[in-house]
Design a protein around this motif. Structure first.
Motif, short mmCIF file in Angstrom:
data_model
loop_
_atom_site.label_atom_id
_atom_site.label_comp_id
_atom_site.label_asym_id
_atom_site.label_seq_id
_atom_site.Cartn_x
_atom_site.Cartn_y
_atom_site.Cartn_z
N ALA A 24 0.84 -1.20 0.00
CA ALA A 24 0.00 0.00 0.00
C ALA A 24 0.87 1.25 0.00
O ALA A 24 0.52 2.28 -0.57
N HIS A 48 -6.84 -7.78 0.30
CA HIS A 48 -7.06 -7.20 -1.02
C HIS A 48 -8.56 -7.10 -1.31
O HIS A 48 -9.04 -6.12 -1.87
N LYS A 49 -9.32 -8.12 -0.86
CA LYS A 49 -10.79 -8.09 -1.05
C LYS A 49 -11.38 -6.96 -0.23
O LYS A 49 -12.26 -6.23 -0.68
N ARG A 51 -9.96 -4.29 0.63
CA ARG A 51 -9.53 -3.04 -0.01
C ARG A 51 -10.52 -2.66 -1.11
O ARG A 51 -10.91 -1.52 -1.23
N GLY A 52 -10.87 -3.67 -1.91
CA GLY A 52 -11.95 -3.48 -2.87
C GLY A 52 -11.63 -2.62 -4.08
O GLY A 52 -12.53 -2.25 -4.82
N THR A 53 -10.37 -2.27 -4.29
CA THR A 53 -10.04 -1.37 -5.41
C THR A 53 -9.33 -2.10 -6.55
O THR A 53 -9.12 -1.54 -7.61
N ASN A 54 -8.88 -3.29 -6.28
CA ASN A 54 -8.03 -4.05 -7.21
C ASN A 54 -6.69 -3.37 -7.48
O ASN A 54 -6.03 -3.64 -8.47
N GLU A 55 -6.30 -2.46 -6.61
CA GLU A 55 -5.00 -1.79 -6.70
C GLU A 55 -4.25 -1.96 -5.38
O GLU A 55 -4.80 -1.59 -4.35
N HIS A 180 -9.46 -2.55 7.33
CA HIS A 180 -10.09 -1.65 6.36
C HIS A 180 -9.53 -1.84 4.96
O HIS A 180 -9.82 -1.06 4.06
N GLU A 182 -6.48 -1.31 4.18
CA GLU A 182 -5.58 -0.18 3.95
C GLU A 182 -4.16 -0.49 4.42
O GLU A 182 -3.92 -1.47 5.14
N GLU A 186 -2.28 5.06 4.67
CA GLU A 186 -3.64 5.40 4.26
C GLU A 186 -4.56 5.52 5.49
O GLU A 186 -5.46 6.34 5.53
#
Ligand SMILES: Nc1ncnc2c1ncn2[C@@H]1O[C@H](COP(=O)(O)OP(=O)(O)OP(=O)(O)O)[C@@H](O)[C@H]1O
Ligand SMILES: [Mg+2]
Length: 226
Positions: A24, A48-49, A51-55, A180, A182, A186
């Motif tokens: 991150a 990563h899930k 996070r939900g952004t795929n980044e 979260h 993150e 972040e």
């Protein structure tokens, strides 16, 4: 492209935690980072899930990472971070073979410090630069590190293991951030957790530059005597 592998034979030392926080910290569109979750437990995949952004992007590896690493190189990825399971299985060996540098997290306890030896052996057998990172450590007080951290450093010195001079303290912010999806920065950019993750990243970057021969190796953590 640089491949950072997080490996330790012992479970629960902080491999997945450090992989997530550092990824991150590092990932930017201009400096793309790829995550590889090589642990069937799937901790990094869970983060990563959340996070939900795929980044940054993530891929899962079962028996080998070599194909994914080769494709990442072709795609112009700058950093690959590989989280591995707590054993000495084929996928761990393959990850270490592909590493620019191996980070071995260890908690500052006698069992943990002793358990780094197997992972160190694998790094040495593959001639890969590595450094132990003390994680989950009690907080320093008045700039003096906890006695248990000093004892851990002394024990690691006996294995001639290079050890990062800093520490990642046991902090609830690190856990909260992961919950979260993150990284520490972040979650709370001014916090102590973010500062420590930032310092660890700076040390990894310095080591990688030294390994690549683009800066002097004196003081790089993979060369540092414990
Ligand atoms: N510095 C820290 N401060 C607070 N909690 C931490 C810290 N490092 C790790 N933890 C917590 O300790 C537990 C184990 O960490 P983590 O899952 O990252 O270890 P691991 O080496 O990936 O474990 P495994 O070997 O099972 O894959 C997790 O609950 C994690 O959030
Ligand atoms: Mg893990």
């Amino acid at each position: 492209m640089n491949v950072i592998v997080f490996a330790s034979r012992k479970g629960g030392t902080g491999k997945s935690t450090l992989t997530a926080h550092l990824a991150a910290q590092v990932h930017k569109a201009s400096k793309p980072c790829l995550l590889i979750d090589a642990d069937p437990q799937g901790s990094l995949t869970l983060w990563h899930k959340l996070r939900g952004t795929n980044e940054p992007p993530i891929k899962t590896a079962v028996n080998s990472v070599s194909g994914i690493v080769a494709a990442a190189k072709r795609d112009g990825i700058e950093w690959v971070f590989i989280d591995t399971p707590p054993n000495t299985s084929a996928v761990v060996e393959d990850a270490i073979k592909n590493a620019t540098m191996v980070i071995i997290p260890a908690r500052p306890g006698v069992f943990d410090v002793n358990a780094v030896q197997e992972t160190i052996q694998t790094c040495r057998a593959n001639r890969k630069p590595y450094a132990v990172v003390l994680n989950g450590a009690p907080a320093s007080r008045d700039n003096a590190e906890s006695r248990i951290v000093t004892i851990a450093r002394e024990a690691l010195a006996k294995f001639r293991a290079p050890v990062w001079g800093g520490q990642i303290t046991n902090r609830s912010d690190l856990l909260m951030a992961l919950g979260h999806g993150e990284g520490a920065r972040e979650y709370f950019a001014e916090g102590r957790a973010a500062a420590e993750i930032g310092r660890l990243w700076a040390a990894i970057e310095r080591s990688v530059k030294a390994i690549r021969g683009t800066s002097p190796s004196s003081g790089a953590m993979h060369k540092q005597a414990a």
